[in-house]
Design a protein around this motif. Structure first.
Motif, PDB file in Angstrom:
ATOM      1  N   PRO A  24       5.301  -9.890  -0.782  1.00 49.81           N
ATOM      2  CA  PRO A  24       3.875  -9.713   0.223  1.00 49.81           C
ATOM      3  C   PRO A  24       3.795  -8.670   0.007  1.00 49.81           C
ATOM      4  O   PRO A  24       4.847  -7.502  -0.771  1.00 49.81           O
ATOM      5  CB  PRO A  24       4.488  -9.211   1.396  1.00 49.81           C
ATOM      6  CG  PRO A  24       5.909  -9.677   1.136  1.00 49.81           C
ATOM      7  CD  PRO A  24       6.621 -10.102  -0.318  1.00 49.81           C
ATOM      8  N   ARG A  25       2.553  -7.884  -0.554  1.00 52.20           N
ATOM      9  CA  ARG A  25       1.774  -6.842  -1.046  1.00 52.20           C
ATOM     10  C   ARG A  25       1.900  -5.696   0.059  1.00 52.20           C
ATOM     11  O   ARG A  25       1.955  -6.022   1.465  1.00 52.20           O
ATOM     12  CB  ARG A  25      -0.002  -6.948  -0.844  1.00 52.20           C
ATOM     13  CG  ARG A  25      -0.573  -6.151  -1.556  1.00 52.20           C
ATOM     14  CD  ARG A  25      -1.975  -6.456  -2.715  1.00 52.20           C
ATOM     15  NE  ARG A  25      -2.347  -5.361  -0.689  1.00 52.20           N
ATOM     16  CZ  ARG A  25      -4.165  -5.599  -0.465  1.00 52.20           C
ATOM     17  NH1 ARG A  25      -4.429  -6.059  -1.762  1.00 52.20           N
ATOM     18  NH2 ARG A  25      -4.111  -5.193   0.232  1.00 52.20           N
ATOM     19  N   LEU A  26       2.777  -4.557  -0.848  1.00 54.72           N
ATOM     20  CA  LEU A  26       2.506  -3.539   0.318  1.00 54.72           C
ATOM     21  C   LEU A  26       1.632  -2.460   0.760  1.00 54.72           C
ATOM     22  O   LEU A  26       0.101  -2.799   0.372  1.00 54.72           O
ATOM     23  CB  LEU A  26       3.091  -2.458  -0.873  1.00 54.72           C
ATOM     24  CG  LEU A  26       5.026  -1.978  -1.452  1.00 54.72           C
ATOM     25  CD1 LEU A  26       4.789  -0.852  -2.052  1.00 54.72           C
ATOM     26  CD2 LEU A  26       5.695  -2.698   0.491  1.00 54.72           C
ATOM     27  N   GLY A  31      -2.705   3.998   7.497  1.00 53.45           N
ATOM     28  CA  GLY A  31      -3.763   4.423   6.303  1.00 53.45           C
ATOM     29  C   GLY A  31      -3.394   5.693   5.423  1.00 53.45           C
ATOM     30  O   GLY A  31      -3.956   6.383   4.635  1.00 53.45           O
ATOM     31  N   ASN A  32      -2.036   6.215   5.292  1.00 58.25           N
ATOM     32  CA  ASN A  32      -1.200   7.040   4.897  1.00 58.25           C
ATOM     33  C   ASN A  32      -0.669   6.343   3.610  1.00 58.25           C
ATOM     34  O   ASN A  32      -0.249   5.558   4.043  1.00 58.25           O
ATOM     35  CB  ASN A  32      -0.667   7.884   5.340  1.00 58.25           C
ATOM     36  CG  ASN A  32      -2.348   9.161   6.523  1.00 58.25           C
ATOM     37  OD1 ASN A  32      -3.286   9.143   6.040  1.00 58.25           O
ATOM     38  ND2 ASN A  32      -0.891   9.767   7.078  1.00 58.25           N
ATOM     39  N   GLU A  39      -1.034  12.038   2.401  1.00 52.53           N
ATOM     40  CA  GLU A  39      -1.695  11.625   1.649  1.00 52.53           C
ATOM     41  C   GLU A  39      -2.951  10.154   2.671  1.00 52.53           C
ATOM     42  O   GLU A  39      -2.122   9.066   1.724  1.00 52.53           O
ATOM     43  CB  GLU A  39      -2.330  11.631   0.167  1.00 52.53           C
ATOM     44  CG  GLU A  39      -1.754  13.375   0.161  1.00 52.53           C
ATOM     45  CD  GLU A  39      -3.361  14.129   0.266  1.00 52.53           C
ATOM     46  OE1 GLU A  39      -4.032  13.962  -0.188  1.00 52.53           O
ATOM     47  OE2 GLU A  39      -2.726  15.356   0.587  1.00 52.53           O
ATOM     48  N   PRO A  40      -4.277  10.624   2.166  1.00 47.80           N
ATOM     49  CA  PRO A  40      -5.135   8.426   2.587  1.00 47.80           C
ATOM     50  C   PRO A  40      -4.565   7.834   1.519  1.00 47.80           C
ATOM     51  O   PRO A  40      -5.065   8.152   0.358  1.00 47.80           O
ATOM     52  CB  PRO A  40      -6.646   8.829   2.650  1.00 47.80           C
ATOM     53  CG  PRO A  40      -6.858  10.545   2.598  1.00 47.80           C
ATOM     54  CD  PRO A  40      -5.201  11.401   2.031  1.00 47.80           C
ATOM     55  N   VAL A  41      -4.554   6.071   1.562  1.00 48.65           N
ATOM     56  CA  VAL A  41      -4.360   6.457   0.570  1.00 48.65           C
ATOM     57  C   VAL A  41      -5.230   5.929  -0.402  1.00 48.65           C
ATOM     58  O   VAL A  41      -6.616   5.644   0.104  1.00 48.65           O
ATOM     59  CB  VAL A  41      -3.692   3.931   0.849  1.00 48.65           C
ATOM     60  CG1 VAL A  41      -2.316   5.087   1.720  1.00 48.65           C
ATOM     61  CG2 VAL A  41      -4.595   3.712   1.636  1.00 48.65           C
ATOM     62  N   THR A  45      -4.774  -0.109  -2.032  1.00 48.98           N
ATOM     63  CA  THR A  45      -3.028   0.290  -2.552  1.00 48.98           C
ATOM     64  C   THR A  45      -2.169   0.848  -1.237  1.00 48.98           C
ATOM     65  O   THR A  45      -2.806   0.894  -0.405  1.00 48.98           O
ATOM     66  CB  THR A  45      -3.248   0.873  -3.269  1.00 48.98           C
ATOM     67  OG1 THR A  45      -3.803   2.316  -2.889  1.00 48.98           O
ATOM     68  CG2 THR A  45      -4.394   0.826  -4.628  1.00 48.98           C
ATOM     69  N   ALA A  46      -0.879   1.090  -0.973  1.00 54.63           N
ATOM     70  CA  ALA A  46      -0.313   1.688  -0.023  1.00 54.63           C
ATOM     71  C   ALA A  46      -0.152   3.061  -0.856  1.00 54.63           C
ATOM     72  O   ALA A  46       1.049   3.483  -0.203  1.00 54.63           O
ATOM     73  CB  ALA A  46       1.257   0.750  -0.294  1.00 54.63           C
ATOM     74  N   PHE A  47      -0.808   3.583  -1.523  1.00 56.44           N
ATOM     75  CA  PHE A  47      -0.551   4.848  -2.081  1.00 56.44           C
ATOM     76  C   PHE A  47      -1.607   5.809  -2.225  1.00 56.44           C
ATOM     77  O   PHE A  47      -2.601   5.595  -2.564  1.00 56.44           O
ATOM     78  CB  PHE A  47       0.284   4.589  -3.607  1.00 56.44           C
ATOM     79  CG  PHE A  47       1.798   3.887  -2.984  1.00 56.44           C
ATOM     80  CD1 PHE A  47       2.318   4.018  -2.928  1.00 56.44           C
ATOM     81  CD2 PHE A  47       1.401   2.697  -3.517  1.00 56.44           C
ATOM     82  CE1 PHE A  47       3.967   3.274  -2.210  1.00 56.44           C
ATOM     83  CE2 PHE A  47       2.904   2.021  -4.099  1.00 56.44           C
ATOM     84  CZ  PHE A  47       3.767   2.176  -3.356  1.00 56.44           C
ATOM     85  N   CYS A  48      -1.508   7.100  -2.420  1.00 54.62           N
ATOM     86  CA  CYS A  48      -2.511   7.944  -2.128  1.00 54.62           C
ATOM     87  C   CYS A  48      -2.876   8.198  -3.781  1.00 54.62           C
ATOM     88  O   CYS A  48      -3.607   8.926  -4.460  1.00 54.62           O
ATOM     89  CB  CYS A  48      -1.701   9.443  -1.877  1.00 54.62           C
ATOM     90  SG  CYS A  48      -0.729  10.417  -2.471  1.00 54.62           S
TER      91      CYS A  48
END
Length: 70
Positions: A24-26, A31-32, A39-41, A45-48
């Motif tokens: 499954p996709r992260l 929203g961070n 930081e906001p993503v 994605t799930a990363f900033c």
């Protein structure tokens, strides 16, 4: 049923099996970034940042290797 129909059915079965085997996709729940949590993503994605993405996956690989070594 001819050869083309059989090939199409085989291809669809292979695609279906491949899609169901995917991890499954992260996703970020708030929203961070799921790594630094500050930081906001970046959209979709799930990363900033790429750095947080790399650090997260490196950490996960190391934890998996440690668990396998025990």
């Amino acid at each position: 049923m001819d050869d083309a129909d059989l090939a199409q059915e085989r291809q669809e079965a292979h695609l279906s099996a491949s899609l169901s085997a995917r991890k499954p996709r992260l996703v970020s729940r708030d929203g961070n970034c799921i790594w630094c949590k500050e930081e906001p993503v970046v959209a979709e994605t799930a990363f900033c940042s790429a750095e947080c993405d790399e650090d997260y996956h490196k950490y996960k690989r190391e934890m998996k290797q440690r668990a396998a070594g025990e």
